[in-house]
Motif scaffolding. Structure first.
Motif, short mmCIF file in Angstrom:
data_model
loop_
_atom_site.label_atom_id
_atom_site.label_comp_id
_atom_site.label_asym_id
_atom_site.label_seq_id
_atom_site.Cartn_x
_atom_site.Cartn_y
_atom_site.Cartn_z
N MET A 268 0.84 -1.20 0.00
CA MET A 268 0.00 0.00 0.00
C MET A 268 0.88 1.26 0.00
O MET A 268 1.91 1.28 0.65
CB MET A 268 -0.86 -0.01 1.26
N ASP A 269 0.48 2.30 -0.75
CA ASP A 269 1.24 3.56 -0.72
C ASP A 269 1.07 4.21 0.64
O ASP A 269 0.45 3.66 1.52
CB ASP A 269 0.65 4.56 -1.75
N GLN A 270 1.54 5.43 0.74
CA GLN A 270 1.40 6.14 2.01
C GLN A 270 0.04 6.83 2.13
O GLN A 270 -0.16 7.69 2.97
CB GLN A 270 2.56 7.12 2.19
N VAL A 271 -0.88 6.46 1.25
CA VAL A 271 -2.24 7.01 1.30
C VAL A 271 -3.23 5.84 1.35
O VAL A 271 -3.14 4.92 0.54
CB VAL A 271 -2.52 7.88 0.05
N LYS B 202 -7.79 -11.56 11.84
CA LYS B 202 -7.83 -11.31 10.39
C LYS B 202 -6.61 -10.49 9.95
O LYS B 202 -6.40 -10.28 8.76
CB LYS B 202 -9.10 -10.53 10.02
N GLY B 203 -5.90 -9.93 10.91
CA GLY B 203 -4.72 -9.12 10.57
C GLY B 203 -5.08 -7.79 9.94
O GLY B 203 -4.28 -7.18 9.23
N LEU B 204 -6.30 -7.32 10.21
CA LEU B 204 -6.74 -6.05 9.64
C LEU B 204 -6.98 -5.05 10.77
O LEU B 204 -7.19 -5.43 11.91
CB LEU B 204 -8.06 -6.26 8.87
N CYS C 39 -2.79 4.26 11.54
CA CYS C 39 -2.76 2.92 12.15
C CYS C 39 -2.69 1.85 11.05
O CYS C 39 -1.96 0.86 11.17
CB CYS C 39 -3.99 2.68 13.02
N ILE C 40 -3.47 2.05 10.00
CA ILE C 40 -3.45 1.09 8.89
C ILE C 40 -2.06 1.06 8.24
O ILE C 40 -1.48 -0.01 8.02
CB ILE C 40 -4.53 1.47 7.84
N LEU C 41 -1.53 2.24 7.99
CA LEU C 41 -0.25 2.32 7.26
C LEU C 41 0.91 1.78 8.08
O LEU C 41 1.89 1.30 7.53
CB LEU C 41 0.02 3.78 6.86
N ASN C 42 0.80 1.87 9.41
CA ASN C 42 1.93 1.47 10.26
C ASN C 42 1.60 0.29 11.17
O ASN C 42 2.30 0.07 12.17
CB ASN C 42 2.39 2.68 11.08
#
Ligand SMILES: NC(=O)c1ccc[n+]([C@@H]2O[C@H](COP(=O)([O-])OP(=O)(O)OC[C@H]3O[C@@H](n4cnc5c(N)ncnc54)[C@H](O)[C@@H]3O)[C@@H](O)[C@H]2O)c1
Length: 354
Positions: free
Chosen positions: A1-4, A117-119, A313-316
């Motif tokens: 995933m990009d940074q967005v 689920k790792g999400l 949180c998603i990105l990191n």
């Protein structure tokens, strides 16, 4: 995933259109890629208003789109659980509006389903992002008020009968003023006090309007550390008469906020500190201002702050501020208040076997 993070939105015509989509457009680590709504006209208007690439009337279409990384659900409550499960099955991160589901049990089922689920899966509990509430939390963590003995949190609006409105139909909303507004008060006090509810005594009433769900609720919550918290929520107080107070009293002082519980990130907060070592004074003199000082805090767009943090949180791979496991705790309190009201007794949270 990009940074967005590329967001898709399910149920895009209400709060999503008024607050969430504009907020997503203010932050740099997120963008709105797709919207889904049952109402085609809403979809068309949204795509034109915000230049959104994809618009769908079916959830499956949005969930199949590989350009969607995360989904925000803001449909009526009865649809939340199944929609959320499908979002997780599609491997997308999930931010779901409060209340997560129709009751505590459904919320727990969804929370369990999401586990492993790792999400990133969380609920939108907006009051936690108010600049003033964040300042209060810091001060309480430092112990500035001593032992917290008593609190109040209120949220109200004027919500007369509207034929067909889903919030007034129990099978779609799960409940009235408590599910819709009182839930914010419960969550906020749990968060600020960093404490959990042990038992409740509540009353959910139909005072003013003759729809199926309660238009008034009040409850006293006994916290584990001992504070007694009064929460109240109403659909029958005119908006221009509302102050939505937040009051926290401890053995060393008090914090009194007005108008901070709401959507606009504003309000006023007064802090009063006192010398708790002094003895009893029979005169019980209270000065006009009580020596209160006004607390400064940042006026922020709470929706933008919440979405920026969640996207981060998603990105990191960080846990969200309000994960689904936390939402279960608030929903258990909601359930207990309804039960206390219908059985006219004090209900202990541990009575819930699940
Ligand atoms: N945190 C907050 O500040 C806040 C404020 C308002 C609402 N909410 C929550 O957001 C959710 C939605 O509330 P709202 O006020 O936006 O409601 P709303 O009725 O204004 O909007 C709901 C939207 O969902 C669409 N919809 C209906 N059925 C659908 C379905 N099956 N699938 C997809 N879309 C569907 C409707 O067409 C509408 O556009 C609720 O859970 C509510 O509690 C949160």
């Amino acid at each position: 995933m990009d940074q967005v993070v590329r967001w898709g939105i399910i149920g895009a015509g209400g709060i999503a259109r008024r607050r969430t989509i504009p907020a997503l457009n203010l932050i740099s680590n997120a963008q709105v890629t797709a919207v889904m709504d049952k109402n085609e006209q809403v979809l068309e208007e949204l795509r034109e208003e915000f230049g959104i690439e994809y618009g769908y009337t079916q959830e499956a279409q949005l969930l199949e789109n590989p350009d969607v990384d995360a989904v925000y659900i803001a449909s009526p409550v009865a649809f939340h659980k199944d929609q959320a499960r499908r979002v997780l099955d599609a491997g997308k991160h999930l931010l779901i509006e409060k209340p997560v589901a129709m009751d505590g049990r459904e919320t727990k089922e969804l929370s369990d389903y999401a586990a492993g689920k790792g999400l990133c899966a969380g609920v939108g509990m907006l009051m936690r992002f108010h600049g003033g509430h964040m300042r209060i939390k810091e001060l309480l963590r430092e112990g500035i008020l001593g032992d917290i003995v008593s609190c109040r949190a209120q949220l109200t609006c004027w919500f007369p009968k509207m034929e067909g409105n889903w919030r007034q139909i129990k099978a779609i909303s799960g409940g009235g003023a408590l599910m819709d507004m009182g839930i914010h008060c419960i969550d906020l006090l749990r968060y600020l006090l960093d404490d959990e509810v042990e038992k409740v005594c509540g009353m959910a009433d139909h005072r003013t309007f003759d729809y199926e769900v309660e238009d008034s609720v009040s409850a006293v919550l006994r916290m584990h550390k001992g504070a007694a918290c009064y929460i109240d929520a109403n659909f029958n107080i005119p908006d221009d008469a509302a102050h939505c107070p937040l009051e926290i009293y401890g053995t060393k002082g008090s914090i009194i906020a007005s108008g901070t519980i709401g959507q606009d990130g504003k309000g006023e907060i007064l802090l009063t500190l006192s010398d708790s070592d002094k003895g009893y004074e029979s005169s019980q003199v209270r000065s006009e201002s009580g020596g209160a000082q006004k607390l400064d805090f940042e006026h922020v767009n709470m929706y933008a702050r919440q979405l920026e943090e969640f996207s981060n949180c998603i990105l990191n791979s960080l846990p969200p501020r309000t994960p689904l496991t936390d939402a279960v705790k608030t929903m258990r309190v909601v359930d207990a208040i309804y039960r206390s009201s219908s059985e006219e007794r004090t209900v202990y949270l541990k009575e819930n076997a699940w």
